[in-house]
Write an enzyme that holds these catalytic residues in place. Structure first.
Site, PDB file in Angstrom:
ATOM      1  N   CYS A 139       2.518  22.348 -24.843  1.00 36.66           N
ATOM      2  CA  CYS A 139       1.594  23.423 -24.446  1.00 36.66           C
ATOM      3  C   CYS A 139       1.547  23.688 -22.950  1.00 36.66           C
ATOM      4  CB  CYS A 139       0.183  23.092 -24.930  1.00 36.66           C
ATOM      5  SG  CYS A 139      -0.051  23.294 -26.706  1.00 36.66           S
ATOM      6  N   ILE A 140       1.105  22.707 -22.187  1.00 36.70           N
ATOM      7  CA  ILE A 140       0.738  22.962 -20.795  1.00 36.70           C
ATOM      8  C   ILE A 140       1.908  23.440 -19.938  1.00 36.70           C
ATOM      9  CG2 ILE A 140      -0.348  21.984 -18.739  1.00 36.70           C
ATOM     10  CD1 ILE A 140      -1.869  20.098 -20.557  1.00 36.70           C
TER      11      ILE A 140
END
Length: 430
Positions: free
Chosen positions: A275-276
């Protein structure tokens, strides 16, 4: 209204069948939670091994116990297949497929498109579709909706329902799970939102409705952009403190004593995971199409992606101080997963560190209790079977992933030289 009424009744009666496309770290936990709520769930995945494992009552996701899968399979509430034709019997379907970045930095939504095509081929009146895959604002209405409206008589909110609900899975957590993490949900129409709320509300503790699918898509990107930017900030603080001769961790810990107006983030080897490192770039890409530069996102990405090279430079400097070149030095990497206590290698900064050291001629090896072996861009390694021997033989030990199972005091005693990207050795007083 008849289709909505019938769907809501099926959900309430627990006679609804739900399809989950993509049975990975998001899809399998979601399938389990829905099945535990009494719904019949069919997992759909192109990977035959995953489908077979589920049908045999096995789990390949660390956060999902095999005994839970087995009990749901035995009860007839959970099954899996590679055959998308089962969609014709599904009342609802959730799309939980990957959304990586292309090498050019553009969003790759090919998995979403493929899943939507499969759904469109089996779309029937009363069907609810929920996209969970992280993507840029507008994907649900601009891409998915037109694909589902290929039949003239299919109208969203009347005879089928379309929503977006961002996944919020954090692998390895036990306190916040699929069931109790608040679930953001946006619908293409008000009726779509009602249908989506009914389905997820049957299994999850808190539903957070928002005004549109675009808002729901943006929520996810804000969450991960917030983390990426703040991690970029503390990584730059580390770089600045290095120049100033200051201890960044001491400063961050002291700042964290302020009871208001400060949230603690810590430096590290760089960003990893699903994600990040990726999601904020979806937003940045979208804004570029509108002639706007997302400056915070671009800068944070630049800093975070540079951290592996910073730590390799630290290794080089520490070895120089010990009178050794990087070339032909034995360097042991401790932990290759992108974060502690899991086996996920996706976007792990450890991989960049390994490649950079290999390019400099280092004799690289690694140990990770969660990753027995891996093959990445022509580097194929097996975790060292004897950690104690590996520690004593290494010219330098680089701590990249701070698994809780490691005995940091013993590691500090055995290693000749340590470069600690996580600050765990000094933190434990070793």
């Amino acid at each position: 209204m008849q289709h909505k009424t019938e769907l809501l009744q099926k959900i309430e009666d627990r006679t609804a069948t739900v399809g989950i496309i993509g049975m990975g770290y998001v899809g399998l936990p979601l399938a389990v939670v829905l099945a535990e709520a009494g719904l019949t769930v069919v997992g759909i995945d192109l990977d035959e091994d995953k489908a077979q494992a589920i049908n045999q009552g096995e789990s390949y996701i660390e956060d999902v116990p095999a005994k839970t899968v087995r009990s749901l399979v035995d009860a007839g509430r959970l099954s899996a297949t590679t055959d998308f034709s089962v969609l014709q019997n599904c009342d609802a379907v959730s799309i939980c497929v990957p959304t990586p970045l292309r090498k050019t930095g553009d969003p790759d939504i090919s998995y979403i498109l493929d899943a939507t095509q499969k759904i469109a081929a089996h779309l029937h009146p009363g069907m609810l579709i929920i996209l969970e895959s992280t993507t840029y604002p507008g994907t649900t209405t601009e891409v998915i909706l037109p694909m589902l409206m290929h039949q003239e008589d299919m109208v969203p909110g009347e005879n089928f329902f379309l929503c977006f609900s961002p996944e919020r899975v954090d692998p390895g957590r036990e306190d916040w799970t699929t069931r109790n993490t608040p679930k953001v949900l946006g619908g293409v129409t008000a009726n779509c939102l009602v249908a989506g709320t009914a389905l997820y509300g049957a299994a999850m503790e808190t539903i957070v409705p928002v005004s549109s699918t675009e808002s729901a898509e943006m929520v996810k990107l804000l969450e991960n952009t917030f983390r990426a930017v703040n991690i970029g900030l503390v990584n730059e603080v580390l770089l600045m403190c290095d120049k100033l001769g200051l201890d960044a961790w001491e400063i961050i810990d002291a700042a964290a004593t302020k009871p208001f107006g400060f949230m603690k983030f810590t430096p590290g080897p760089g960003l990893g995971g699903h994600c990040i490192p990726i999601d904020p770039l979806y937003l940045s890409w979208k804004l570029k199409t509108m002639n706007y530069t997302a400056r915070f996102i671009e800068l944070a990405s630049e800093i975070n992606t540079s951290m592996p090279r910073y730590w390799v430079t630290r290794v080089q400097d520490e070895l120089n101080e010990a009178g050794k070149p990087v070339k032909d030095s034995k360097i042991l990497i401790l932990g290759v997963a992108y974060k502690k206590n899991i086996s996920d290698l996706r976007e792990s900064p450890a991989l960049d560190i390994l490649h950079l050291l290999a390019e400099k001629g280092a004799l690289i090896s690694y140990h990770d209790p969660y990753v027995p072996s891996f093959n990445h861009d022509e580097i194929e390694l097996v975790s060292e079977p004897d950690l104690n021997s590996a520690l004593t033989e290494a010219d330098c030990v680089v701590i990249v992933t701070d698994h809780d199972s490691y005995d940091w005091e013993a590691i500090a005693e055995k290693a000749r030289l340590i470069v600690d990207t996580r600050h765990v050795v000094e933190r434990c007083g070793c």
